[in-house]
Design a protein around this motif. Structure first.
Motif, short mmCIF file in Angstrom:
data_model
loop_
_atom_site.label_atom_id
_atom_site.label_comp_id
_atom_site.label_asym_id
_atom_site.label_seq_id
_atom_site.Cartn_x
_atom_site.Cartn_y
_atom_site.Cartn_z
N ASP A 258 0.87 -1.18 0.00
CA ASP A 258 0.00 0.00 0.00
C ASP A 258 0.91 1.23 0.00
O ASP A 258 2.12 1.11 0.19
N ILE A 259 0.34 2.41 -0.22
CA ILE A 259 1.17 3.63 -0.35
C ILE A 259 2.02 3.89 0.90
O ILE A 259 3.22 4.14 0.79
N PRO A 260 1.45 3.81 2.14
CA PRO A 260 2.30 4.06 3.31
C PRO A 260 3.47 3.06 3.42
O PRO A 260 4.59 3.46 3.75
N SER A 261 3.23 1.78 3.10
CA SER A 261 4.33 0.81 3.22
C SER A 261 5.38 1.02 2.12
O SER A 261 6.56 0.80 2.33
N ILE A 262 4.94 1.48 0.94
CA ILE A 262 5.90 1.80 -0.13
C ILE A 262 6.83 2.92 0.34
O ILE A 262 8.05 2.83 0.19
N MET A 263 6.25 3.97 0.95
CA MET A 263 7.07 5.08 1.44
C MET A 263 8.04 4.61 2.52
O MET A 263 9.21 5.00 2.53
N TYR A 264 7.56 3.74 3.41
CA TYR A 264 8.39 3.29 4.53
C TYR A 264 9.52 2.38 4.05
O TYR A 264 10.69 2.59 4.40
N ILE A 265 9.20 1.39 3.24
CA ILE A 265 10.23 0.46 2.77
C ILE A 265 11.22 1.20 1.87
O ILE A 265 12.43 0.99 1.95
N ASN A 266 10.72 2.09 1.02
CA ASN A 266 11.62 2.82 0.12
C ASN A 266 12.65 3.63 0.91
O ASN A 266 13.80 3.75 0.50
N SER A 267 12.23 4.17 2.06
CA SER A 267 13.15 4.99 2.87
C SER A 267 14.29 4.16 3.46
O SER A 267 15.31 4.71 3.88
N HIS A 268 14.14 2.83 3.50
CA HIS A 268 15.19 1.96 4.03
C HIS A 268 16.12 1.41 2.95
O HIS A 268 17.10 0.73 3.26
N LEU A 269 15.79 1.67 1.68
CA LEU A 269 16.66 1.20 0.59
C LEU A 269 17.88 2.11 0.48
O LEU A 269 17.83 3.28 0.86
N PRO A 270 18.99 1.59 -0.07
CA PRO A 270 20.12 2.48 -0.36
C PRO A 270 19.64 3.65 -1.22
O PRO A 270 18.80 3.47 -2.11
N ALA A 271 20.17 4.85 -0.94
CA ALA A 271 19.67 6.08 -1.57
C ALA A 271 19.62 5.99 -3.09
O ALA A 271 18.69 6.49 -3.74
N GLU A 272 20.63 5.33 -3.68
CA GLU A 272 20.70 5.29 -5.15
C GLU A 272 19.65 4.37 -5.78
O GLU A 272 19.51 4.32 -7.00
N LEU A 273 18.89 3.66 -4.95
CA LEU A 273 17.87 2.73 -5.47
C LEU A 273 16.44 3.23 -5.19
O LEU A 273 15.48 2.54 -5.51
N GLN A 274 16.31 4.42 -4.61
CA GLN A 274 14.99 4.86 -4.14
C GLN A 274 14.13 5.51 -5.23
O GLN A 274 12.97 5.83 -4.97
N HIS A 275 14.66 5.73 -6.42
CA HIS A 275 13.91 6.55 -7.39
C HIS A 275 12.90 5.75 -8.22
O HIS A 275 12.00 6.32 -8.80
N LYS A 276 13.07 4.41 -8.29
CA LYS A 276 12.19 3.66 -9.20
C LYS A 276 12.03 2.22 -8.76
O LYS A 276 12.99 1.57 -8.36
N TRP A 277 10.80 1.70 -8.81
CA TRP A 277 10.53 0.27 -8.64
C TRP A 277 9.91 -0.24 -9.94
O TRP A 277 9.11 0.44 -10.57
N HIS A 278 10.27 -1.47 -10.29
CA HIS A 278 9.80 -2.05 -11.56
C HIS A 278 9.30 -3.47 -11.27
O HIS A 278 10.06 -4.30 -10.79
#
Length: 471
Positions: A258-278
């Protein structure tokens, strides 16, 4: 002298904004105060214009911002004490209060934000209860999801192609609140947390340590009030708040995220990987087949794996390296496991061992399946190559990630699974006429042949074409 003190404080705050930002804020204030920018009645002073709660709600309630958030913003604006004015909440917001509110919330540090945040949590002074902080945080997250959706800033995600956000809002608020701690380091939990009183210093420490609160407030003000929204200045962290989404459009799918979990999990990824999910693989789209899973995820760079078990628990892991089919552990200490439902949490490596990620298929001597953390037959997260079965074993915790049991039952039945590549796909993964996993990994092919699995492995040769650009 009073007037001079007042104007110097005001000017200091005003000077934080670039000229184009100042005119943006002036324009918003003029709109809200019902003026078209003409000077006030007395000596041309803009201070005579004021903003009321009714004006705020009339301007924003119907669309970008929920009514409750308008009220909280109004209380935040009212909390600004001006030098030389009698303190106490007035009904009307003057220009100086409006500018200082914007300055503190968008440009200030935790110390400058705290009075406003305390008033947004509760309009009466003094300590606030955990329950009030929880309600404020839920309102804040709800408003962020609402306003990003309204402004079409979800970058390819939508409320239709993700899970309903209601549960995610509560889960994310609870997760952020779990960071509240007293000066002595103790953390109240559960029902005790809801009834505990927290003073301003504790909330200030929390805002300082939990950057999401400031980021969410910035999004609500910028996108909700539609001010300074196109100017990045210092708040570049809002840029990757939500990653761009590719691969789900037109497939009639709703992600397990869901949108809140996407924001939360994305914030824990390495910075260079946070711009796009495929989206690389979805069992609901590509079928329930381990061969299909391997075909779609091998050599595609770092990935998020997310599962839902038959009891409705949702959990997964971040693989920091491309998945490879081989009988050894792979990855590095950036890998982590996570839970999405019933609670939201991330579990990072302990240093105990290097059993980060494992993918094997078609071997007789080693376990076949996809695993993360723990050890053979005792993974923190395991999907068996006999697709549909898995386990999450942790008594009491997974050795690699210190995660608890993530599934409802230790041995679980898989209901659905997705794999998302994060960041840019590796060059070779993006090229047309891709090689199959068997061509890329001759060792895997040989092992399959030795195991007499040639025919079944043809499922691995299914093409894995790129999706069109979804953004």
């Amino acid at each position: 002298k009073m007037g001079n003190a007042e104007s110097s404080v005001y000017q200091n705050h005003l000077s934080r904004f670039l000229p184009e930002e100042q005119s943006d804020i002036d324009g918003l204030f003029d709109t809200l105060s019902g003026s078209s920018g003409s000077p006030g009645t007395k000596n041309g002073k803009a201070t005579k214009k004021t903003v009321t709660l009714a004006a705020l709600q009339a301007a924003f309630t119907r669309e970008p911002l929920p009514q409750q958030m308008c009220l909280r913003l109004y209380n935040g604006m009212r909390s600004i004490d001006l030098p030389g004015k009698s303190s106490g909440l007035c009904e009307q917001i003057v220009k100086e209060q409006f500018v200082i509110f914007m300055s503190n919330l968008l440009k200030g540090n935790a110390d400058e934000k705290i009075t406003i945040i305390m008033r947004m949590i509760s309009k009466t002074k003094g300590p606030v209860k955990g329950k009030q902080i929880q309600e404020f945080t839920e309102d804040l997250i709800t408003s962020v999801v609402h306003v990003l959706n309204y402004r079409k800033e979800l970058k390819g995600w939508s409320l239709e192609n993700t899970r309903d956000s209601t549960g995610g809002v509560k889960a994310l608020a609870t997760q952020l609140l779990s960071e509240l701690k007293f000066a002595d380091g103790t953390k109240p939990v559960g029902p005790q947390l809801m009834e505990t009183d927290f003073d301003e210093s504790v909330i200030q420490d929390w805002v300082y340590r939990v950057p999401q609160i400031s980021v969410f407030l910035s999004v609500v003000v910028r996108q909700g009030l539609h001010v300074l929204h196109s100017l990045l200045d210092q708040t570049k962290d809002t840029v990757n708040l939500v990653p761009g989404c590719k691969g789900i459009k037109g497939r009639g799918l709703a992600s397990l995220f869901d949108i809140p979990s996407i924001m939360y999990i994305n914030s824990h990824l390495p910075a260079e990987l946070q711009h796009k999910w495929h989206l690389l693989f979805s069992s609901r789209f590509h079928g329930e087949s381990f061969s299909q899973l391997c075909a779609h995820v091998v050599n595609k760079g770092p990935c998020l794996v997310i599962l839902k078990d038959s009891d409705g628990y949702i959990f997964g892991g971040f693989a920091s390296h491309s998945w490879e089919v081989k009988p050894q552990f792979q990855g590095d200490n950036r890998c982590f496991l996570f839970s999405i439902f019933p609670s939201l949490a991330v579990y990072t490596y302990t240093g105990y061992n290097d059993h980060y990620m494992y993918l094997n298929h078609g071997q007789q001597t080693m376990p076949n399946g996809l695993g993360m953390g723990g050890q053979h037959e005792y993974f923190g997260l395991w999907i068996d190559s006999d697709y549909g079965k898995g386990h999450s074993k942790a008594k009491p915790r997974c050795t690699t990630y210190n995660s608890p049991q993530l599934s409802a039952k230790e041995e679980f039945t898989l209901d659905a699974m997705e794999v998302w590549a994060v960041g840019d796909l590796p060059e070779r993964a993006g090229t047309k006429g891709k090689k199959s996993i068997l061509d890329v990994d001759p060792e895997a092919q040989a092992l399959l042949e030795m195991a007499g699995k040639c025919r079944q492995s043809e499922g691995l040769r299914e093409p894995t074409g790129e999706d069109e650009d979804d953004e």
